[in-house]
Design an enzyme around this catalytic site. Structure first.
Site, mmCIF file in Angstrom:
data_model
loop_
_atom_site.group_PDB
_atom_site.id
_atom_site.type_symbol
_atom_site.label_atom_id
_atom_site.label_comp_id
_atom_site.label_asym_id
_atom_site.label_seq_id
_atom_site.Cartn_x
_atom_site.Cartn_y
_atom_site.Cartn_z
ATOM 1 C CG ASP A 169 -22.123 127.456 12.976
ATOM 2 O OD1 ASP A 169 -23.282 127.799 13.270
ATOM 3 O OD2 ASP A 169 -21.747 127.258 11.812
ATOM 4 C CE LYS A 187 -22.212 128.173 7.750
ATOM 5 N NZ LYS A 187 -22.238 127.141 8.794
ATOM 6 C CG ASN A 220 -14.107 112.955 8.992
ATOM 7 O OD1 ASN A 220 -15.311 113.007 9.255
ATOM 8 N ND2 ASN A 220 -13.624 113.359 7.825
ATOM 9 N NE ARG A 221 -17.978 109.055 6.020
ATOM 10 C CZ ARG A 221 -19.032 109.278 5.280
ATOM 11 N NH1 ARG A 221 -19.891 108.294 5.044
ATOM 12 N NH2 ARG A 221 -19.273 110.461 4.760
ATOM 13 N N GLY A 255 -16.516 113.604 13.068
ATOM 14 C CA GLY A 255 -16.722 114.454 11.897
ATOM 15 C C GLY A 255 -15.628 115.493 11.766
ATOM 16 N N GLY A 310 -28.842 119.247 19.882
ATOM 17 C CA GLY A 310 -28.385 120.270 18.941
ATOM 18 C C GLY A 310 -29.236 121.520 18.922
ATOM 19 C CB ALA A 349 -20.907 121.313 12.479
ATOM 20 C CG ASN A 398 -22.008 131.418 11.673
ATOM 21 O OD1 ASN A 398 -21.133 132.074 12.215
ATOM 22 N ND2 ASN A 398 -23.008 130.865 12.332
HETATM 23 P P1 NDP Z 1 -20.332 118.961 6.309
HETATM 24 O O1 NDP Z 1 -20.938 118.437 5.058
HETATM 25 O O2 NDP Z 1 -19.344 120.061 6.256
HETATM 26 O O3 NDP Z 1 -19.640 117.725 7.113
HETATM 27 C C1 NDP Z 1 -20.319 116.513 7.277
HETATM 28 C C2 NDP Z 1 -19.469 115.594 8.177
HETATM 29 O O4 NDP Z 1 -20.263 114.433 8.452
HETATM 30 C C3 NDP Z 1 -18.194 115.105 7.504
HETATM 31 O O5 NDP Z 1 -17.186 115.010 8.485
HETATM 32 C C4 NDP Z 1 -18.584 113.703 7.019
HETATM 33 O O6 NDP Z 1 -17.509 112.801 6.962
HETATM 34 C C5 NDP Z 1 -19.500 113.266 8.126
HETATM 35 N N1 NDP Z 1 -20.427 112.212 7.726
HETATM 36 C C6 NDP Z 1 -21.496 112.319 6.900
HETATM 37 N N2 NDP Z 1 -22.123 111.130 6.800
HETATM 38 C C7 NDP Z 1 -21.422 110.263 7.590
HETATM 39 C C8 NDP Z 1 -21.564 108.877 7.910
HETATM 40 N N3 NDP Z 1 -22.566 108.143 7.409
HETATM 41 N N4 NDP Z 1 -20.679 108.312 8.765
HETATM 42 C C9 NDP Z 1 -19.666 109.046 9.299
HETATM 43 N N5 NDP Z 1 -19.477 110.363 9.023
HETATM 44 C C10 NDP Z 1 -20.343 110.956 8.177
HETATM 45 O O7 NDP Z 1 -21.577 119.368 7.219
HETATM 46 P P2 NDP Z 1 -21.596 120.407 8.444
HETATM 47 O O8 NDP Z 1 -20.398 120.170 9.283
HETATM 48 O O9 NDP Z 1 -21.870 121.769 7.935
HETATM 49 O O10 NDP Z 1 -22.915 119.929 9.209
HETATM 50 C C11 NDP Z 1 -22.930 118.691 9.924
HETATM 51 C C12 NDP Z 1 -24.218 118.617 10.722
HETATM 52 O O11 NDP Z 1 -24.210 119.645 11.686
HETATM 53 C C13 NDP Z 1 -25.484 118.821 9.872
HETATM 54 O O12 NDP Z 1 -26.404 117.794 10.179
HETATM 55 C C14 NDP Z 1 -26.032 120.155 10.339
HETATM 56 O O13 NDP Z 1 -27.433 120.137 10.363
HETATM 57 C C15 NDP Z 1 -25.481 120.232 11.749
HETATM 58 N N6 NDP Z 1 -25.306 121.607 12.208
HETATM 59 C C16 NDP Z 1 -25.992 121.983 13.325
HETATM 60 C C17 NDP Z 1 -25.877 123.265 13.801
HETATM 61 C C18 NDP Z 1 -26.642 123.644 15.029
HETATM 62 O O14 NDP Z 1 -26.711 124.860 15.315
HETATM 63 N N7 NDP Z 1 -27.193 122.697 15.775
HETATM 64 C C19 NDP Z 1 -25.017 124.279 13.155
HETATM 65 C C20 NDP Z 1 -24.294 123.761 11.999
HETATM 66 C C21 NDP Z 1 -24.469 122.475 11.545
HETATM 67 P P3 NDP Z 1 -16.497 112.695 5.703
HETATM 68 O O15 NDP Z 1 -15.605 113.894 5.776
HETATM 69 O O16 NDP Z 1 -15.792 111.428 5.954
HETATM 70 O O17 NDP Z 1 -17.382 112.680 4.476
#
Ligand code: NDP
Length: 241
Positions: A64, A28, A111-112, A87, A205, A91, A49
């Site tokens: 997105d 991306k 965010n963590r 987060g 979603g 996304a 995307n």
């Molecule tokens: P990324 O890997 O880029 O980001 C993941 C985020 O989730 C980070 O901010 C991470 O925090 C946080 N995270 C993960 N686990 C935890 C936890 N246990 N507690 C707190 N925070 C957590 O992923 P994307 O942003 O690309 O995707 C995120 C979600 O969005 C996915 O599940 C994906 O399926 C969904 N999505 C849905 C779409 C739709 O059309 N409905 C389109 C695009 C994505 P940290 O930075 O602290 O690690």
């Protein structure tokens, strides 16, 4: 596809007369090097995307955030609202930028990871008219009383961990709040179930997934496919039987 083959792939798409293509992780960001122009939100988000052929040029779009916004507007208008985004990944970036460009007054990023969270708040603050703040996620997050929209843009709750809840103080869910989840699978996440119990307006979603696809197809063909058919098909695939 190997990252070093991306340029050949984009040139191949032009040679074959493609109207465009979608682009997913891990391409991306790097695909931008092979495009001619970027739409405004894709430029600010820094990720593409959806690629569209326009007047012989490759234009990068980020659908997105636009898809999320289309879906959100079926239940709430973010204009002048305080939007809390859980987060700071891809996304969350798309959603925070797009809701800010749609007139949200304030965006809070929870965010963590401090670097990612602070960088996204800084991006929203500098590149959009909204104010933005980063809140470190160190324990059960208390949703501020003035928040109008809460978005789970983390991967918490995604299949096969459908029962997982983001670390929230659930007593701060209020009926005046709209709670949106980006998780499409399962559509009825534990967060949305808790929000429904608390009397909140909820948004799953699936809507974002369907709308980003419809926007892409409209860019490529000028036609807008039927949302109901797409949504029902995905819901049948994603809902446990
Ligand atoms: P990324 O890997 O880029 O980001 C993941 C985020 O989730 C980070 O901010 C991470 O925090 C946080 N995270 C993960 N686990 C935890 C936890 N246990 N507690 C707190 N925070 C957590 O992923 P994307 O942003 O690309 O995707 C995120 C979600 O969005 C996915 O599940 C994906 O399926 C969904 N999505 C849905 C779409 C739709 O059309 N409905 C389109 C695009 C994505 P940290 O930075 O602290 O690690």
């Amino acid at each position: 596809m190997a990252p070093e083959a991306l340029g050949d792939a984009v040139r191949g798409a032009a040679a074959m007369g493609w109207a465009g293509f979608n682009c997913s992780i891990p391409h991306k960001v790097t695909v931008i090097d092979h495009l001619d122009e970027l739409a405004e939100s894709a430029r600010i988000i820094g990720a593409v995307n959806c690629v569209v052929r326009r007047d012989g040029c490759w234009v990068g779009e980020n659908t997105d955030g636009q898809g999320f916004l289309m879906s959100l507007r079926t239940v709430a208008d973010p204009a002048r609202m305080h939007v809390v985004v859980l987060g700071a990944g891809g996304a969350a970036r798309a959603i925070a930028v797009e809701t800010a460009l749609a007139g949200a007054a304030a965006i809070t990023i929870v965010n963590r990871n401090r670097d990612r969270g602070a960088a996204l708040a800084e991006l929203v603050e500098t590149a959009t008219p909204a104010t933005a703040a980063y809140v470190p996620w160190t324990g059960p997050y208390r949703i501020p009383a003035d928040a109008g929209i809460l978005v789970n843009a983390t991967s918490v709750g995604l299949y096969p961990d459908g029962g997982a809840l983001p670390d929230l103080d659930l007593s701060t869910l209020r009926p005046a709040l709209t709670v949106a989840d980006v998780i499409p699978n399962p559509p009825a996440t534990a967060l949305l179930q808790a929000a429904t119990t608390a009397g909140c307006t909820t948004l799953d979603g699936l809507g974002m997934l369907v709308e980003q696809a419809r926007i892409g197809i409209r860019h490529w063909t000028g036609l807008t496919p039927d949302a109901t058919v797409m949504r029902d098909t995905l819901a049948a695939l994603f809902t446990p039987h």
